[in-house]
Design a protein around this motif. Structure first.
Motif, PDB file in Angstrom:
ATOM      1  N   GLU A  26       0.812  -1.213   0.000  1.00  0.00           N
ATOM      2  CA  GLU A  26       0.000   0.000   0.000  1.00  0.00           C
ATOM      3  C   GLU A  26       0.853   1.274   0.000  1.00  0.00           C
ATOM      4  N   GLY A  27       1.966   1.239   0.719  1.00  0.00           N
ATOM      5  CA  GLY A  27       2.852   2.401   0.743  1.00  0.00           C
ATOM      6  C   GLY A  27       3.398   2.699  -0.638  1.00  0.00           C
ATOM      7  N   ARG A  28       3.769   1.658  -1.344  1.00  0.00           N
ATOM      8  CA  ARG A  28       4.296   1.821  -2.708  1.00  0.00           C
ATOM      9  C   ARG A  28       3.207   2.338  -3.639  1.00  0.00           C
ATOM     10  N   VAL A  29       1.991   1.841  -3.464  1.00  0.00           N
ATOM     11  CA  VAL A  29       0.863   2.298  -4.286  1.00  0.00           C
ATOM     12  C   VAL A  29       0.656   3.795  -4.076  1.00  0.00           C
ATOM     13  N   LYS A  30       0.662   4.246  -2.825  1.00  0.00           N
ATOM     14  CA  LYS A  30       0.456   5.667  -2.539  1.00  0.00           C
ATOM     15  C   LYS A  30       1.585   6.522  -3.112  1.00  0.00           C
ATOM     16  N   THR A  31       2.819   6.018  -3.022  1.00  0.00           N
ATOM     17  CA  THR A  31       3.951   6.746  -3.585  1.00  0.00           C
ATOM     18  C   THR A  31       3.787   6.892  -5.094  1.00  0.00           C
ATOM     19  N   LEU A  32       3.441   5.797  -5.769  1.00  0.00           N
ATOM     20  CA  LEU A  32       3.270   5.839  -7.221  1.00  0.00           C
ATOM     21  C   LEU A  32       2.098   6.734  -7.615  1.00  0.00           C
ATOM     22  N   GLN A  33       1.036   6.720  -6.828  1.00  0.00           N
ATOM     23  CA  GLN A  33      -0.099   7.596  -7.102  1.00  0.00           C
ATOM     24  C   GLN A  33       0.300   9.060  -6.980  1.00  0.00           C
ATOM     25  N   SER A  34       1.107   9.376  -5.976  1.00  0.00           N
ATOM     26  CA  SER A  34       1.531  10.770  -5.808  1.00  0.00           C
ATOM     27  C   SER A  34       2.426  11.198  -6.971  1.00  0.00           C
TER      28      SER A  34
END
Length: 89
Positions: A26-34
């Motif tokens: 989830e952390g990686r997903v949020k980083t990529l989304q940002s």
């Protein structure tokens, strides 16, 4: 008539072949989304004055990462803004 350019068509073909995998972190997903949101945002030019030592260090780090020093500075500032924003919520 094809509505995709060559790069877009290659991405679509790759996806349709099942070559893509979902990201579970989830952390990686949020980083990529940002990163995606920042990429889509309208860019504006900023002028900065940096010491020659700082700029030299930034250029060396950027070279190791294989990106321009301008992109590295932008990434550093973006990461700071995102982390500061999430800490204030």
């Amino acid at each position: 008539m094809n509505r995709f350019d060559e790069e877009e068509q290659n991405i679509l073909d790759s996806f349709e072949k099942g070559e893509w995998q979902s990201v579970k972190d989830e952390g990686r997903v949020k980083t990529l989304q940002s990163y995606a949101k920042a990429t889509m945002a309208e860019n504006q030019q900023v002028t900065l004055n940096l010491s020659s030592l700082d700029l030299g260090a930034i250029k060396a780090i950027a070279l190791k990462k294989g990106i321009s020093h301008e992109n590295l500075i932008s990434n550093i500032l973006h990461d700071y803004v995102v982390s500061s924003s999430s800490n204030q919520l």
